[in-house]
Design an enzyme around this catalytic site. Structure first.
Site, PDB file in Angstrom:
ATOM      1  N   LYS A  18     -10.836  -1.149  10.003  1.00  0.00           N
ATOM      2  CA  LYS A  18     -11.107  -2.278   9.108  1.00  0.00           C
ATOM      3  C   LYS A  18     -11.518  -3.514   9.902  1.00  0.00           C
ATOM      4  O   LYS A  18     -11.802  -4.564   9.327  1.00  0.00           O
ATOM      5  CB  LYS A  18      -9.863  -2.591   8.269  1.00  0.00           C
ATOM      6  CG  LYS A  18      -9.453  -1.444   7.336  1.00  0.00           C
ATOM      7  CD  LYS A  18      -8.268  -1.844   6.494  1.00  0.00           C
ATOM      8  CE  LYS A  18      -7.516  -0.662   5.922  1.00  0.00           C
ATOM      9  NZ  LYS A  18      -8.201   0.019   4.836  1.00  0.00           N
TER      10      LYS A  18
ATOM     11  N   HIS B 257       0.876  -1.175   0.000  1.00  0.00           N
ATOM     12  CA  HIS B 257       0.000   0.000   0.000  1.00  0.00           C
ATOM     13  C   HIS B 257       0.913   1.226   0.000  1.00  0.00           C
ATOM     14  O   HIS B 257       2.012   1.182   0.542  1.00  0.00           O
ATOM     15  CB  HIS B 257      -0.849  -0.052   1.278  1.00  0.00           C
ATOM     16  CG  HIS B 257      -1.915   0.980   1.378  1.00  0.00           C
ATOM     17  ND1 HIS B 257      -1.656   2.273   1.746  1.00  0.00           N
ATOM     18  CD2 HIS B 257      -3.259   0.902   1.185  1.00  0.00           C
ATOM     19  CE1 HIS B 257      -2.801   2.952   1.782  1.00  0.00           C
ATOM     20  NE2 HIS B 257      -3.785   2.140   1.440  1.00  0.00           N
TER      21      HIS B 257
HETATM   22  C1  LIG Z   1      -2.468  -2.974   3.521  1.00  0.00           C
HETATM   23  C2  LIG Z   1      -2.798  -1.587   3.974  1.00  0.00           C
HETATM   24  N1  LIG Z   1      -1.867  -0.853   4.555  1.00  0.00           N
HETATM   25  C3  LIG Z   1      -2.122   0.393   4.995  1.00  0.00           C
HETATM   26  C4  LIG Z   1      -3.364   0.961   4.846  1.00  0.00           C
HETATM   27  C5  LIG Z   1      -3.585   2.349   5.343  1.00  0.00           C
HETATM   28  O1  LIG Z   1      -4.483   2.331   6.389  1.00  0.00           O
HETATM   29  P1  LIG Z   1      -5.133   3.696   6.939  1.00  0.00           P
HETATM   30  O2  LIG Z   1      -5.508   4.496   5.716  1.00  0.00           O
HETATM   31  O3  LIG Z   1      -6.299   3.224   7.710  1.00  0.00           O
HETATM   32  O4  LIG Z   1      -4.100   4.380   7.738  1.00  0.00           O
HETATM   33  C6  LIG Z   1      -4.367   0.232   4.225  1.00  0.00           C
HETATM   34  C7  LIG Z   1      -5.694   0.831   4.003  1.00  0.00           C
HETATM   35  O5  LIG Z   1      -6.375   0.508   3.067  1.00  0.00           O
HETATM   36  C8  LIG Z   1      -4.081  -1.079   3.779  1.00  0.00           C
HETATM   37  O6  LIG Z   1      -5.011  -1.817   3.196  1.00  0.00           O
END
Ligand SMILES: Cc1ncc(COP(=O)(O)O)c(C=O)c1O
Length: 418
Positions: free
Chosen positions: A238, A135
């Protein structure tokens, strides 16, 4: 009896999804005049009454700042806030409560490590290993660090099945490697990475590993001691919890050696204009008033998930995922993006007949919520030669009947655009 209830796995004999659904008031929603089919769980999960109630109970009857007051309400709020930290500790089997740091989110947790650990222990010419399926929140903080320090980002490639090429990882590990930061479960492909092996290989040359478990913690048991990871991040929104709160787990030895990331109230032991000394863990990393309601809501989410049972959730979602794959494979002109052997319930695909955004639009007309786009994984999309994909992702309250509805709506996409 419905399909969802016809599950042969003994662990699921008493998994009553219809009763679980009653705990989530939003699932009663009508979207575009149709019953809502919520298949966007990888973006965020829905909240059970237990979480909604815990949060409003805090605001209605417990609201006070924590750790500061000497009055009744502050004591009550602090008690619930501290209890939430202990619940998270047990949920991921951390050895010590102070190894749980509350942040504003999963992204913030990764930034904390990149800024505090990274700026202290990573220098010019050092190498940081990530993977093609990260991500953006597990790419950009490391890129920023590399730019500042003159360090180098190394990237484990992904094969056509959407799996990490472990032989390439082995080749990347070397004397210059100072850190490995890897996603546990891919938010775009659903791949469950061989994280235990990844950690063992890094530890063999004394390199610490961070696991981004944003997409793992909601769907399977996570045990930081069994994994032996050095850091692990969680996205509570999530996993039935509120937005605006996140978790960083870190081994004590690392957290002790790291300087604070942000300065302010609560993170200090004493302040003079000449010198400030810092508070003990975990407070050293929690500057300012924390997200108290968020932490309490997260505690309730952990209780809820634990009550259903993470093993059972994992088994149930595996059943849903297999069913969903079967449905998608039956749709003409649909191509899955990645076919990993170990996978969670995130199903990414493209169709010959329509762009992912058009797919999303037709599905939305049917009351079905999916995600279309690059899923904050642009380098992964480039790897697969696509600008975007459609992504359906399941959670503990979804049913096979909802996946049937997805299948019918995708057939409609073919009719409209085919
Ligand atoms: C694998 C992964 N890492 C990091 C994130 C980032 O999470 P957040 O936007 O809740 O900080 C996400 C969110 O979709 C994710 O799916």
């Amino acid at each position: 009896m419905n399909k969802t209830a016809q599950v042969s796995d003994p662990i699921l004999q008493d998994y009553d999804v219809l009763s679980i659904r009653k705990d989530f008031p939003i699932l009663e929603t009508e979207a575009r005049g149709k019953p809502l089919v919520y298949l966007d769980n990888a973006a965020t999960g829905q909240k059970p009454n237990a979480v909604i109630d815990a949060t409003s109970r805090y605001y209605a009857g417990q609201n006070a700042n924590v750790h500061r007051g000497i009055h009744y309400l502050s004591e009550v709020a602090t008690e619930h806030f501290d209890a939430a930290r202990e619940k998270v500790q047990k949920f991921i089997n951390a050895a010590l409560t102070h190894e749980i740091i509350f942040t504003s989110g999963n992204t913030e947790a990764i930034n904390l490590v990149a800024n505090s650990y990274g700026r202290t222990f990573i220098g010019e010419g050092d190498e940081i290993i990530i993977s093609t399926m990260e991500h953006h929140s597990n790419i950009v903080p490391w890129q920023m660090l590399c730019e500042e320090k003159g360090a180098v980002l190394k990237v484990i490639p992904v094969d056509d099945n959407g799996e990490l090429v472990m032989e390439e990882y082995a080749k990347l590990l070397g004397p210059k490697t100072k850190f490995v930061s890897i996603v546990y479960v891919s938010n775009a492909l659903g791949t469950i990475n061989p994280v235990k092996k990844i950690i063992e290989m890094a530890h063999a040359i004394d390199v610490p590993v961070l696991l981004d478990s944003a997409q793992a913690a909601p769907h399977m048991p996570v045990d930081v001691q069994a994994l032996d990871c050095d850091f692990l991040t969680i996205a509570p929104h999530k996993m039935c919890g509120p937005t605006g709160i996140g978790v960083l787990y870190g081994k004590t030895e690392h957290l002790e050696a790291m300087p604070p990331y942000k300065g302010g109230g609560d993170m200090i032991a004493s302040v003079t204009f000449e010198k400030t000394t810092y508070n003990a863990l975990p407070f050293k990393f929690e500057a300012g008033t924390p997200n108290i309601a968020g932490a309490i809501g997260l505690g309730a989410a952990v209780d809820y998930l634990t009550g259903v049972g993470m093993e059972r959730i994992a088994a149930y979602e595996a059943h849903l995922t297999a069913y969903g794959l079967q449905i998608l494979d039956g749709i003409e002109g649909l191509t899955m993006i990645g076919r990993p052997r170990e996978r969670a319930g995130t199903l990414s695909f493209v169709m010959d007949s329509a762009h992912p955004h058009d797919i999303g639009q037709i599905l939305d007309d049917q009351g079905i919520a999916i995600r279309a786009g690059h899923h904050c994984t642009q380098p992964l999309m480039q790897r697969f030669g696509i600008p975007a994909s459609a992504r359906a992702s399941v959670g503990l309250y979804n049913t096979c009947e909802e996946l049937d509805a997805l299948g019918h709506a995708l057939q409609k996409v073919n009719e409209v655009f085919g």
